[in-house]
Scaffold this motif. Structure first.
Motif, mmCIF file in Angstrom:
data_model
loop_
_atom_site.group_PDB
_atom_site.id
_atom_site.type_symbol
_atom_site.label_atom_id
_atom_site.label_comp_id
_atom_site.label_asym_id
_atom_site.label_seq_id
_atom_site.Cartn_x
_atom_site.Cartn_y
_atom_site.Cartn_z
ATOM 1 N N TYR A 172 24.798 23.169 -1.288
ATOM 2 C CA TYR A 172 24.935 22.803 -2.702
ATOM 3 C C TYR A 172 26.387 22.900 -3.164
ATOM 4 O O TYR A 172 26.934 21.962 -3.760
ATOM 5 N N LEU A 173 27.041 24.010 -2.877
ATOM 6 C CA LEU A 173 28.396 24.229 -3.365
ATOM 7 C C LEU A 173 29.425 23.349 -2.664
ATOM 8 O O LEU A 173 30.529 23.158 -3.177
ATOM 9 N N ASN A 174 29.082 22.800 -1.507
ATOM 10 C CA ASN A 174 29.986 21.893 -0.804
ATOM 11 C C ASN A 174 29.692 20.426 -1.084
ATOM 12 O O ASN A 174 30.472 19.559 -0.663
ATOM 13 N N ARG A 175 28.592 20.148 -1.802
ATOM 14 C CA ARG A 175 28.214 18.746 -2.007
ATOM 15 C C ARG A 175 28.050 18.343 -3.466
ATOM 16 O O ARG A 175 28.031 17.160 -3.771
ATOM 17 N N VAL A 176 27.919 19.292 -4.387
ATOM 18 C CA VAL A 176 27.663 18.938 -5.777
ATOM 19 C C VAL A 176 28.899 18.280 -6.385
ATOM 20 O O VAL A 176 30.032 18.554 -5.977
ATOM 21 N N TYR A 177 28.681 17.400 -7.361
ATOM 22 C CA TYR A 177 29.768 16.627 -7.982
ATOM 23 C C TYR A 177 30.334 17.389 -9.177
ATOM 24 O O TYR A 177 29.597 17.863 -10.045
ATOM 25 N N PHE A 178 31.675 17.509 -9.226
ATOM 26 C CA PHE A 178 32.337 18.239 -10.303
ATOM 27 C C PHE A 178 33.236 17.356 -11.170
ATOM 28 O O PHE A 178 34.033 17.861 -11.956
ATOM 29 N N GLY A 179 33.118 16.052 -11.014
ATOM 30 C CA GLY A 179 33.918 15.147 -11.839
ATOM 31 C C GLY A 179 35.232 14.772 -11.186
ATOM 32 O O GLY A 179 35.707 15.425 -10.253
ATOM 33 N N GLY A 180 35.823 13.689 -11.688
ATOM 34 C CA GLY A 180 37.112 13.241 -11.177
ATOM 35 C C GLY A 180 37.070 12.810 -9.732
ATOM 36 O O GLY A 180 38.103 12.800 -9.048
ATOM 37 N N GLY A 181 35.879 12.450 -9.224
ATOM 38 C CA GLY A 181 35.751 12.051 -7.831
ATOM 39 C C GLY A 181 35.643 13.212 -6.861
ATOM 40 O O GLY A 181 35.560 13.002 -5.647
ATOM 41 N N ALA A 182 35.644 14.468 -7.363
ATOM 42 C CA ALA A 182 35.630 15.652 -6.501
ATOM 43 C C ALA A 182 34.204 16.106 -6.208
ATOM 44 O O ALA A 182 33.448 16.420 -7.120
ATOM 45 N N TYR A 183 33.872 16.166 -4.914
ATOM 46 C CA TYR A 183 32.568 16.661 -4.474
ATOM 47 C C TYR A 183 32.791 17.983 -3.745
ATOM 48 O O TYR A 183 33.534 18.047 -2.764
ATOM 49 N N GLY A 184 32.137 19.032 -4.207
ATOM 50 C CA GLY A 184 32.270 20.340 -3.584
ATOM 51 C C GLY A 184 33.322 21.197 -4.266
ATOM 52 O O GLY A 184 34.275 20.697 -4.875
ATOM 53 N N ILE A 185 33.147 22.526 -4.154
ATOM 54 C CA ILE A 185 34.026 23.444 -4.880
ATOM 55 C C ILE A 185 35.454 23.410 -4.355
ATOM 56 O O ILE A 185 36.397 23.630 -5.116
ATOM 57 N N ASP A 186 35.651 23.129 -3.055
ATOM 58 C CA ASP A 186 37.017 23.113 -2.547
ATOM 59 C C ASP A 186 37.785 21.913 -3.088
ATOM 60 O O ASP A 186 38.950 22.041 -3.484
ATOM 61 N N SER A 216 32.062 14.890 -16.839
ATOM 62 C CA SER A 216 33.041 14.119 -17.609
ATOM 63 C C SER A 216 33.394 14.799 -18.924
ATOM 64 O O SER A 216 34.532 14.730 -19.392
ATOM 65 N N ARG A 217 32.441 15.491 -19.520
ATOM 66 C CA ARG A 217 32.666 16.119 -20.825
ATOM 67 C C ARG A 217 33.550 17.356 -20.730
ATOM 68 O O ARG A 217 34.404 17.589 -21.579
ATOM 69 N N PHE A 218 33.328 18.168 -19.692
ATOM 70 C CA PHE A 218 34.041 19.435 -19.581
ATOM 71 C C PHE A 218 35.143 19.418 -18.527
ATOM 72 O O PHE A 218 35.691 20.463 -18.192
ATOM 73 N N SER A 219 35.456 18.260 -17.967
ATOM 74 C CA SER A 219 36.480 18.192 -16.929
ATOM 75 C C SER A 219 37.842 18.606 -17.481
ATOM 76 O O SER A 219 38.268 18.131 -18.536
ATOM 77 N N PRO A 220 38.555 19.512 -16.796
ATOM 78 C CA PRO A 220 39.887 19.920 -17.261
ATOM 79 C C PRO A 220 40.858 18.749 -17.370
ATOM 80 O O PRO A 220 41.754 18.761 -18.214
ATOM 81 N N SER A 221 40.688 17.731 -16.521
ATOM 82 C CA SER A 221 41.597 16.588 -16.579
ATOM 83 C C SER A 221 41.322 15.712 -17.791
ATOM 84 O O SER A 221 42.180 14.942 -18.211
ATOM 85 N N ALA A 222 40.110 15.829 -18.364
ATOM 86 C CA ALA A 222 39.770 15.043 -19.552
ATOM 87 C C ALA A 222 39.995 15.836 -20.834
ATOM 88 O O ALA A 222 40.513 15.318 -21.820
ATOM 89 N N ASP A 223 39.575 17.117 -20.843
ATOM 90 C CA ASP A 223 39.706 17.955 -22.037
ATOM 91 C C ASP A 223 39.826 19.404 -21.589
ATOM 92 O O ASP A 223 38.826 20.093 -21.398
ATOM 93 N N ALA A 224 41.058 19.870 -21.424
ATOM 94 C CA ALA A 224 41.296 21.221 -20.909
ATOM 95 C C ALA A 224 40.706 22.285 -21.821
ATOM 96 O O ALA A 224 40.130 23.281 -21.343
ATOM 97 N N GLU A 225 40.813 22.103 -23.138
ATOM 98 C CA GLU A 225 40.293 23.112 -24.061
ATOM 99 C C GLU A 225 38.774 23.179 -24.027
ATOM 100 O O GLU A 225 38.190 24.261 -24.127
ATOM 101 N N ALA A 226 38.116 22.033 -23.898
ATOM 102 C CA ALA A 226 36.656 22.032 -23.772
ATOM 103 C C ALA A 226 36.240 22.757 -22.499
ATOM 104 O O ALA A 226 35.234 23.487 -22.485
#
Length: 653
Positions: A172-186, A216-226
């Protein structure tokens, strides 16, 4: 009687219980069979680790250089022992508190979700476990159908039988999507913090854990404060769940997290985004990696971006499109900064073109028999309750059509439009490919309607191509990673929009605008034709022109449609045009503009699809042969009129 009634009720109740137990037993058996079948179909843990999903697309320039590599990004695979405990604790706390105890689905969570959603009347509370999310991400879609939820539950139960809890978390932690095209925690850690996930601190882990619900809503690259606010909530929930102590929470301050600077995505992404949209119309290949060959010139694109950045007034946006003679898109800039705004103003924004629209007015006039040397009186006129004015409030009196076009005199353009008919002008714009709604009121002659830069540039390219339109295109070839050719562009269709003689006469007018009129700032030291445009109150500035087989359009203005002090088509847009074009065509031999016509073939009217007539109804234009040298403007009159070469503000320039 009472005893018999009581006995009857007991019999019914007993039957219900019995059949209920039978149904439950049948359901358990069916579920067990489904889980067993799913279990047998699951790949091994090793196979799951080496089969990332997602399709990559590589988009290339006309010289084969790579413009963009798009698709999923995977970081280093971290085994469970390598994953920081703060990361696993944060993820379990916000996504699945009973992860270590449930069998793949969480009955308590399901009941709780049902109660909350029923009381609120919506689907405010989810009940998917980490295992269910893994099943959905790897094997299913995000469909909201109940059948998908049932398959998800069956797969989750099978996954829990097949793999250990630690294995599931690792997947799960190596495959889940975190936004910005990044898959996985690394991948997420490297993207947002610039270091491996092995070094994640609590506050950093909390930010990543908070992304899963809404990348997309909480991505640091989109809205660091959010992202920081969401992390603070995650940390508070971790304290409430007993995962960390209050002291640890106080020591972890998301406000102190410093994000890695995101690469300033080059303006070429406006172009590649458009290419991706076009790609869907050309192939349905969804698995193999794709290589997409395009028409864009990489060096020219860099020059175009630099020109827009250098000349766009502070606080405003700019866009540029360059089309080759055959319709190939050679450069596209949709804004000054793609990272701040990916809205493509070259393709999508509908803005008033101002006097750039006058090209259609004069095209209709020339087609009706008006000539460049006809005289019109620049004087006060009134149509209904509307009285167009020139910039300085003065009127020049009798002027030629050539002079009126070069100096973008408003009253003459309106007179020409009224003479040929406003509907005729609108239909001319339609013939040139303007698809946006066209206001047919008198102010339309000065560009009161809206249009896109892409369509306007294509219209001017048609004039530069002797009245023949070549449909714009970007993709020349699509090849899969295995070498299979999915698409190869053949010669495109052409359409004769206006007769070559009309195109030549329009080119004469545009050449005068550049050499002696409002567009002198666009000069590049070689034959050039074009037209400025400025809307009322300086909200939009345009310049569109062509030289040596390349047509370029430039627009500048604000997204909120507020005025830009000093903005005029003959200023910043013309300078940006010149800055780009001087380099883009600088290495090619200068080409003379087609401003004269000599053969009978050039006198043919456009074909039936433009005029709506049959081929045998086409006629020759009765016109005197042109003089050996095109008439020049009266220099004394020009010197007087051009002391302040600022086009009129009332409607368009």
């Amino acid at each position: 009687m009472p005893r018999r009634s009581s006995r009857s009720k007991s019999t019914i109740l007993g039957s219900i219980v019995k059949w209920g137990l039978v149904l439950v037993l049948a359901g358990v058996i069916a579920l067990s069979v489904a889980v067993a079948l799913a279990y047998n179909d699951l790949p091994s843990f090793t196979e799951m680790k080496r089969s990332p999903n997602g399709q990559s697309v590589e988009i290339k320039a006309d010289d084969g250089s790579v413009l963009a590599s798009l698709g999923p990004s995977y970081g280093e695979w971290l085994s469970y022992p390598e994953i920081p405990a703060t990361m696993t604790n944060a993820m379990i706390t916000v996504e699945d508190r009973r992860y270590w105890y449930h069998p793949g689905v969480d009955p308590i969570g399901i009941v709780r979700s049902f109660v909350i959603n029923t009381s609120r009347g919506n689907k405010a509370q989810g009940a998917s476990t980490i295992t269910q999310q893994l099943a959905r991400n790897l094997f299913l879609t995000s469909s909201k159908q109940y059948s998908r939820k049932l398959r998800e539950a069956v797969l989750a139960l099978a996954i829990e039988r097949k793999y250990s809890k630690q294995d599931i978390l690792e997947l799960y932690l190596n495959r889940v999507y975190f936004g910005g095209g990044a898959y996985g925690i690394d991948a997420a850690s490297r993207k947002f913090y610039g270091h491996s996930a092995r070094r994640l601190r609590l506050e950093e882990a909390a930010i990543i854990a908070g992304l899963v619900k809404a990348p997309s809503r909480f991505s640091p690259s989109a809205d660091a404060e959010a992202a920081r606010r969401r992390a603070a909530t995650v940390i508070a929930v971790m304290v409430d769940a007993g995962r960390i102590t209050p002291e640890e929470a106080r020591a972890a301050d998301p406000a102190l997290v410093r994000f890695a600077p995101q690469a300033r995505v080059a303006g070429v992404r406006y172009f590649t985004d458009w290419v991706l949209a076009e790609l869907e119309n050309l192939t349905d290949e969804a698995e193999e990696p794709l290589q997409v060959e395009t028409t864009l010139n990489a060096q020219g694109q860099a020059w175009a971006e630099a020109a827009i950045r250098a000349e766009a007034p502070k606080g405003s946006q700019g866009a540029l499109v360059a089309l080759a003679r055959d319709g190939a898109v050679k450069a596209m800039v949709g804004g000054t900064d793609y990272v701040r705004s990916n809205y493509n103003r070259a393709m999508t924004a509908r803005r008033q073109p101002g006097s750039a629209f006058k090209m259609f007015v004069y095209a209709a006039g020339l087609e009706s028999g008006i000539t460049a040397e006809d005289i019109y009186d620049d004087r006060p006129i009134t149509i209904g309750k509307w009285s167009p004015k020139n910039n300085d409030g003065r009127f020049a009196g009798p002027v030629t059509v050539r002079q009126a076009f070069a100096l973008s005199i408003n009253t003459v353009a309106v007179q020409v439009a009224e003479q040929v008919g406003f509907d005729t002008v609108a239909e001319m714009a339609r013939r040139f490919g303007i698809s946006t709604p066209i206001d047919r009121q008198p102010a339309m002659a000065l560009g009161a309607s809206v249009a896109t830069l892409f369509e306007m540039t294509n219209a001017y390219a048609t004039v530069g191509n002797s009245g023949q339109e070549n449909a714009p295109y970007a993709i020349t070839r699509i090849v899969t990673g295995s070498g299979r050719v999915l698409f190869s562009r053949a010669a495109g269709d052409t359409r004769q929009v206006v007769a070559p003689v009309i195109a030549a006469q329009l080119t004469q007018l545009m050449q005068a605008a550049v050499e002696q009129g409002t567009a002198r700032a666009a000069q590049i030291g070689r034959p050039l034709a074009g037209k400025t445009g400025t809307t009322s109150s300086n909200k939009d500035g345009w310049f569109i022109g062509f030289s040596s087989g390349l047509t370029t359009g430039v627009w500048m203005g604000r997204d909120d449609n507020k005025a830009v002090p000093g903005l005029a088509g003959g200023r910043a847009p013309a300078r940006a045009f010149a800055q780009y074009m001087a380099r883009a065509v600088g290495g090619t031999p200068p080409e003379p503009l087609v401003t004269e016509y000599a053969s009978e073939e050039m006198l043919l009217e456009p074909d039936a699809e433009s005029y709506g007539i049959t081929p045998d109804e086409q006629q020759y234009i009765d016109s005197e042969p042109p003089p050996e040298e095109a008439p020049r403007l009266d220099q004394n009159w020009l010197d007087e009129t051009l002391r302040e070469p600022v086009p009129p503000r009332s409607q368009g320039r």
